[in-house]
Design a protein around this motif. Sequence first.
Motif, short mmCIF file in Angstrom:
data_model
loop_
_atom_site.label_atom_id
_atom_site.label_comp_id
_atom_site.label_asym_id
_atom_site.label_seq_id
_atom_site.Cartn_x
_atom_site.Cartn_y
_atom_site.Cartn_z
N SER A 44 10.16 -0.76 -15.47
CA SER A 44 10.04 -1.15 -16.87
C SER A 44 8.59 -1.00 -17.31
O SER A 44 7.67 -1.23 -16.52
CB SER A 44 10.50 -2.60 -17.03
N PHE A 72 13.97 -10.55 -20.17
CA PHE A 72 14.40 -10.03 -18.86
C PHE A 72 14.89 -11.17 -17.98
O PHE A 72 15.97 -11.08 -17.37
CB PHE A 72 13.24 -9.31 -18.15
N LEU A 74 17.27 -10.71 -14.68
CA LEU A 74 16.42 -9.73 -14.02
C LEU A 74 15.18 -10.43 -13.48
O LEU A 74 14.54 -11.22 -14.19
CB LEU A 74 16.02 -8.63 -15.01
N ASN A 77 19.02 -3.68 -17.68
CA ASN A 77 17.76 -3.58 -18.41
C ASN A 77 17.94 -2.77 -19.68
O ASN A 77 17.43 -3.14 -20.74
CB ASN A 77 16.68 -2.95 -17.52
N GLY A 95 12.60 1.85 -19.95
CA GLY A 95 13.36 1.48 -18.76
C GLY A 95 13.94 2.73 -18.11
O GLY A 95 14.41 3.63 -18.83
#
Length: 138
Positions: free
Chosen positions: A6, A25, A30, A84, A116
């Motif tokens: 990212s 996130f 994540l 993502n 991403g």
Amino acid sequence: TERTLSIIKPDATNRNLTGKINAKFEEAGLRIVAQKRIQLTKAQAGQFYAVHAERPFFDELTDFMASAPVVVQVLEGEGAIAKNREVMGATNPADAAPGTIRAEFAESVGENSVHGSDAPDTAAEEIAFFFSGLELVG
Ligand code: GTP
Ligand code: MG
């Protein structure tokens, strides 16, 4: 579990949005397992985006990516690549679903706050472009 690369882009670091984007996130499950703030040269931005070298916006894109610091990070989780991209939203913020990073923060299709990886092979390549194995702390 899967990992993806990212980038929090210059429009977002300029507006002090790193924490708000990282919260998105983390809320999505994540985990940020590596992260650093760097400033790319135009040449490095061009190397990273080499796949877009023939596109009409390449010069604009690489100028933008080198214009201010970026935060590069590795996100980990189940289905991290797809998850993502879901959290990021569509490339053009006008098309991005409500609640996504790009819907909330992006300014235009060029200055769209985040990058991403789009597949397992590009994720592996892009992670290796920025990080050594020693920097990945799961
Ligand atoms: P990334 O996650 O950043 O790769 O976005 P994406 O996969 O949704 O888009 P794509 O790979 O098609 O394009 C890569 C990046 O190029 C985008 O994120 C934009 O920053 C930029 N880009 C795409 N289209 C345009 C455009 O028409 N003008 C400009 N200035 N930039 C563009
Ligand atoms: Mg892409």
